[in-house]
Design a protein around this motif. Structure first.
Motif, PDB file in Angstrom:
ATOM      1  N   ALA A   1       0.840  -1.209   0.000  1.00 23.03           N
ATOM      2  CA  ALA A   1       0.000   0.000   0.000  1.00 23.03           C
ATOM      3  C   ALA A   1       0.868   1.250   0.000  1.00 23.03           C
ATOM      4  O   ALA A   1       0.605   2.199  -0.744  1.00 23.03           O
ATOM      5  CB  ALA A   1      -0.929  -0.008   1.211  1.00 23.03           C
ATOM      6  N   LYS A   2       1.905   1.254   0.826  1.00 27.83           N
ATOM      7  CA  LYS A   2       2.791   2.412   0.893  1.00 27.83           C
ATOM      8  C   LYS A   2       3.452   2.651  -0.463  1.00 27.83           C
ATOM      9  O   LYS A   2       3.522   3.786  -0.941  1.00 27.83           O
ATOM     10  CB  LYS A   2       3.847   2.178   1.980  1.00 27.83           C
ATOM     11  CG  LYS A   2       4.773   3.347   2.188  1.00 27.83           C
ATOM     12  CD  LYS A   2       5.771   3.054   3.299  1.00 27.83           C
ATOM     13  CE  LYS A   2       6.822   4.134   3.381  1.00 27.83           C
ATOM     14  NZ  LYS A   2       7.937   3.738   4.223  1.00 27.83           N
ATOM     15  N   ALA A   3       3.918   1.574  -1.100  1.00 28.62           N
ATOM     16  CA  ALA A   3       4.574   1.703  -2.404  1.00 28.62           C
ATOM     17  C   ALA A   3       3.604   2.186  -3.483  1.00 28.62           C
ATOM     18  O   ALA A   3       3.998   2.914  -4.391  1.00 28.62           O
ATOM     19  CB  ALA A   3       5.192   0.363  -2.812  1.00 28.62           C
ATOM     20  N   LEU A   4       2.333   1.786  -3.358  1.00 26.80           N
ATOM     21  CA  LEU A   4       1.318   2.192  -4.335  1.00 26.80           C
ATOM     22  C   LEU A   4       0.696   3.547  -3.999  1.00 26.80           C
ATOM     23  O   LEU A   4      -0.130   4.050  -4.750  1.00 26.80           O
ATOM     24  CB  LEU A   4       0.202   1.140  -4.408  1.00 26.80           C
ATOM     25  CG  LEU A   4       0.543  -0.184  -5.065  1.00 26.80           C
ATOM     26  CD1 LEU A   4      -0.600  -1.176  -4.889  1.00 26.80           C
ATOM     27  CD2 LEU A   4       0.871   0.011  -6.545  1.00 26.80           C
ATOM     28  N   ARG A   5       1.043   4.070  -2.823  1.00 26.24           N
ATOM     29  CA  ARG A   5       0.479   5.337  -2.336  1.00 26.24           C
ATOM     30  C   ARG A   5      -1.042   5.248  -2.177  1.00 26.24           C
ATOM     31  O   ARG A   5      -1.782   6.150  -2.558  1.00 26.24           O
ATOM     32  CB  ARG A   5       0.871   6.503  -3.241  1.00 26.24           C
ATOM     33  CG  ARG A   5       2.358   6.752  -3.261  1.00 26.24           C
ATOM     34  CD  ARG A   5       2.712   7.991  -4.052  1.00 26.24           C
ATOM     35  NE  ARG A   5       4.156   8.130  -4.159  1.00 26.24           N
ATOM     36  CZ  ARG A   5       4.844   7.851  -5.261  1.00 26.24           C
ATOM     37  NH1 ARG A   5       4.241   7.424  -6.338  1.00 26.24           N
ATOM     38  NH2 ARG A   5       6.149   8.007  -5.281  1.00 26.24           N
ATOM     39  N   VAL A   6      -1.488   4.122  -1.649  1.00 32.21           N
ATOM     40  CA  VAL A   6      -2.896   3.963  -1.262  1.00 32.21           C
ATOM     41  C   VAL A   6      -2.902   3.612   0.218  1.00 32.21           C
ATOM     42  O   VAL A   6      -1.880   3.218   0.775  1.00 32.21           O
ATOM     43  CB  VAL A   6      -3.636   2.866  -2.084  1.00 32.21           C
ATOM     44  CG1 VAL A   6      -3.638   3.202  -3.559  1.00 32.21           C
ATOM     45  CG2 VAL A   6      -3.049   1.487  -1.849  1.00 32.21           C
ATOM     46  N   SER A   7      -4.058   3.748   0.858  1.00 36.79           N
ATOM     47  CA  SER A   7      -4.101   3.411   2.287  1.00 36.79           C
ATOM     48  C   SER A   7      -4.069   1.897   2.476  1.00 36.79           C
ATOM     49  O   SER A   7      -4.557   1.138   1.637  1.00 36.79           O
ATOM     50  CB  SER A   7      -5.368   3.985   2.930  1.00 36.79           C
ATOM     51  OG  SER A   7      -6.495   3.260   2.507  1.00 36.79           O
ATOM     52  N   ALA A   8      -3.486   1.488   3.593  1.00 35.78           N
ATOM     53  CA  ALA A   8      -3.471   0.063   3.922  1.00 35.78           C
ATOM     54  C   ALA A   8      -4.898  -0.450   4.064  1.00 35.78           C
ATOM     55  O   ALA A   8      -5.202  -1.579   3.675  1.00 35.78           O
ATOM     56  CB  ALA A   8      -2.679  -0.173   5.209  1.00 35.78           C
ATOM     57  N   GLU A   9      -5.786   0.407   4.593  1.00 28.57           N
ATOM     58  CA  GLU A   9      -7.181   0.007   4.762  1.00 28.57           C
ATOM     59  C   GLU A   9      -7.809  -0.377   3.426  1.00 28.57           C
ATOM     60  O   GLU A   9      -8.597  -1.313   3.349  1.00 28.57           O
ATOM     61  CB  GLU A   9      -7.996   1.135   5.410  1.00 28.57           C
ATOM     62  CG  GLU A   9      -7.648   1.401   6.847  1.00 28.57           C
ATOM     63  CD  GLU A   9      -6.475   2.368   7.020  1.00 28.57           C
ATOM     64  OE1 GLU A   9      -5.907   2.827   6.008  1.00 28.57           O
ATOM     65  OE2 GLU A   9      -6.128   2.646   8.182  1.00 28.57           O
ATOM     66  N   THR A  10      -7.444   0.350   2.369  1.00 24.04           N
ATOM     67  CA  THR A  10      -7.976   0.043   1.039  1.00 24.04           C
ATOM     68  C   THR A  10      -7.614  -1.385   0.645  1.00 24.04           C
ATOM     69  O   THR A  10      -8.464  -2.141   0.173  1.00 24.04           O
ATOM     70  CB  THR A  10      -7.412   1.036  -0.006  1.00 24.04           C
ATOM     71  OG1 THR A  10      -7.798   2.348   0.367  1.00 24.04           O
ATOM     72  CG2 THR A  10      -7.933   0.734  -1.397  1.00 24.04           C
ATOM     73  N   LEU A  11      -6.360  -1.765   0.855  1.00 22.30           N
ATOM     74  CA  LEU A  11      -5.947  -3.131   0.507  1.00 22.30           C
ATOM     75  C   LEU A  11      -6.567  -4.144   1.454  1.00 22.30           C
ATOM     76  O   LEU A  11      -6.911  -5.252   1.039  1.00 22.30           O
ATOM     77  CB  LEU A  11      -4.424  -3.254   0.506  1.00 22.30           C
ATOM     78  CG  LEU A  11      -3.680  -2.518  -0.598  1.00 22.30           C
ATOM     79  CD1 LEU A  11      -2.199  -2.874  -0.587  1.00 22.30           C
ATOM     80  CD2 LEU A  11      -4.270  -2.804  -1.972  1.00 22.30           C
ATOM     81  N   TYR A  12      -6.724  -3.777   2.736  1.00 24.33           N
ATOM     82  CA  TYR A  12      -7.346  -4.704   3.683  1.00 24.33           C
ATOM     83  C   TYR A  12      -8.786  -5.005   3.285  1.00 24.33           C
ATOM     84  O   TYR A  12      -9.240  -6.141   3.388  1.00 24.33           O
ATOM     85  CB  TYR A  12      -7.312  -4.138   5.098  1.00 24.33           C
ATOM     86  CG  TYR A  12      -5.959  -4.199   5.773  1.00 24.33           C
ATOM     87  CD1 TYR A  12      -4.839  -4.717   5.128  1.00 24.33           C
ATOM     88  CD2 TYR A  12      -5.801  -3.751   7.063  1.00 24.33           C
ATOM     89  CE1 TYR A  12      -3.618  -4.773   5.754  1.00 24.33           C
ATOM     90  CE2 TYR A  12      -4.572  -3.802   7.707  1.00 24.33           C
ATOM     91  CZ  TYR A  12      -3.489  -4.310   7.032  1.00 24.33           C
ATOM     92  OH  TYR A  12      -2.280  -4.373   7.658  1.00 24.33           O
ATOM     93  N   VAL A  13      -9.504  -3.983   2.849  1.00 26.57           N
ATOM     94  CA  VAL A  13     -10.884  -4.197   2.405  1.00 26.57           C
ATOM     95  C   VAL A  13     -10.881  -5.064   1.150  1.00 26.57           C
ATOM     96  O   VAL A  13     -11.673  -6.013   1.030  1.00 26.57           O
ATOM     97  CB  VAL A  13     -11.610  -2.852   2.176  1.00 26.57           C
ATOM     98  CG1 VAL A  13     -12.954  -3.058   1.493  1.00 26.57           C
ATOM     99  CG2 VAL A  13     -11.808  -2.133   3.509  1.00 26.57           C
TER     100      VAL A  13
END
Length: 145
Positions: A57-69
């Protein structure tokens, strides 16, 4: 909320990677994972840990929550409960003042406190990968310290 939805997670990561015009190798390097492992995640063959999802998520510049969902780790009920824990984890992982080993140790201590308090290791997200079968069926018999 059963198994992780790794197929759509991998598709989502691949789509985000392509939107950023990253090669598989560039994202793997930025996220600190191996090229083959990231490829397996994208193809839905591997189920990454919460920590690996945070790195991606950090590398993609998205929130970790987005990937968790996307992974099915969080749903609407647990998202708010876990948010502060996830933000703490992201802050620890992003901290440039401590090294990777120190970050792992700090997260392990935090996880042990959550487990001691009866909270899933992902901060309320049921701790799917860290389930301890020895805890099933135990009745509290006072304090064990």
């Amino acid at each position: 909320m059963g198994s992780l939805n790794v197929g759509s997670l991998g598709e989502y990561i691949r789509e985000q990677r392509r939107n950023m015009q990253y090669s598989l190798r560039q994202l793997a390097d930025a996220a600190g994972v191996s090229n083959p492992y990231l490829s397996q995640i994208e193809r839905g063959l591997r189920k990454p840990s919460a920590e690996i999802l945070q790195q991606i998520a950090k590398a993609l510049r998205v929130s970790a929550e987005t990937l968790y969902v996307q992974a099915g780790i969080l749903d609407e009920r647990t998202e708010e409960t876990a948010k502060s824990s996830l933000e703490l984890r992201a802050s620890i992982l992003a901290d440039p003042l401590i090294n990777e080993r120190q970050k792992e140790v700090l997260l392990a201590v935090y996880d042990s406190f959550l487990k001691e308090n009866g909270v899933g290791a992902e901060g309320g997200a049921e701790g799917k990968n860290r389930h301890d079968p020895s805890q099933q069926g135990e009745e509290p018999h006072g304090h064990h310290r």
